[in-house]
Scaffold this motif. Structure first.
Motif, PDB file in Angstrom:
ATOM      1  N   THR A 143      16.480 -18.907  69.357  1.00 35.06           N
ATOM      2  CA  THR A 143      16.511 -19.111  70.628  1.00 35.06           C
ATOM      3  C   THR A 143      15.697 -19.813  71.500  1.00 35.06           C
ATOM      4  OG1 THR A 143      16.432 -16.829  69.419  1.00 35.06           O
ATOM      5  CG2 THR A 143      15.640 -16.942  71.724  1.00 35.06           C
ATOM      6  N   ILE A 144      14.818 -20.916  70.642  1.00 35.69           N
ATOM      7  CA  ILE A 144      13.795 -20.960  72.045  1.00 35.69           C
ATOM      8  C   ILE A 144      14.936 -22.610  72.200  1.00 35.69           C
ATOM      9  CG2 ILE A 144      11.536 -22.826  72.113  1.00 35.69           C
ATOM     10  CD1 ILE A 144      10.935 -20.481  69.794  1.00 35.69           C
ATOM     11  N   ALA A 156      13.414 -16.974  65.648  1.00 32.22           N
ATOM     12  CA  ALA A 156      13.260 -18.211  67.446  1.00 32.22           C
ATOM     13  C   ALA A 156      12.856 -19.181  67.341  1.00 32.22           C
ATOM     14  CB  ALA A 156      11.482 -17.462  66.399  1.00 32.22           C
ATOM     15  N   LEU A 206      13.068 -14.815  60.024  1.00 33.33           N
ATOM     16  CA  LEU A 206      12.210 -14.945  61.994  1.00 33.33           C
ATOM     17  C   LEU A 206      11.452 -15.638  62.454  1.00 33.33           C
ATOM     18  CD1 LEU A 206      10.210 -10.984  61.027  1.00 33.33           C
ATOM     19  CD2 LEU A 206      12.456 -11.310  62.412  1.00 33.33           C
ATOM     20  N   GLY A 207      11.354 -16.840  61.870  1.00 34.24           N
ATOM     21  CA  GLY A 207      10.992 -18.267  62.296  1.00 34.24           C
ATOM     22  C   GLY A 207      12.004 -18.410  63.047  1.00 34.24           C
TER      23      GLY A 207
END
Length: 54
Positions: A34-35, A31, A27-28
């Motif tokens: 995505t950023i 994320a 998940l990290g």
């Protein structure tokens, strides 16, 4: 908005409780990607608008 050490610990604990320790690294990574893509897109838009002004 900057996160302090205490806030980061609380977020990590909540993440561990919700997703479990095996899912948290993936998940990290998602994320972070995505950023990164969002920032790259914003940079490209800003460059395009700067070129249009010239």
């Amino acid at each position: 908005m900057n996160l302090g050490f205490g806030e980061a610990i609380v977020i990590l604990i909540v993440g561990l409780l919700i997703f479990g320790p095996s899912k948290l690294p993936s998940l990290g990574r998602a994320a972070g990607k995505t950023i990164h893509e969002f920032r790259r897109g914003m940079r490209e838009i800003m460059e395009d608008t700067d070129k249009g002004k010239q």
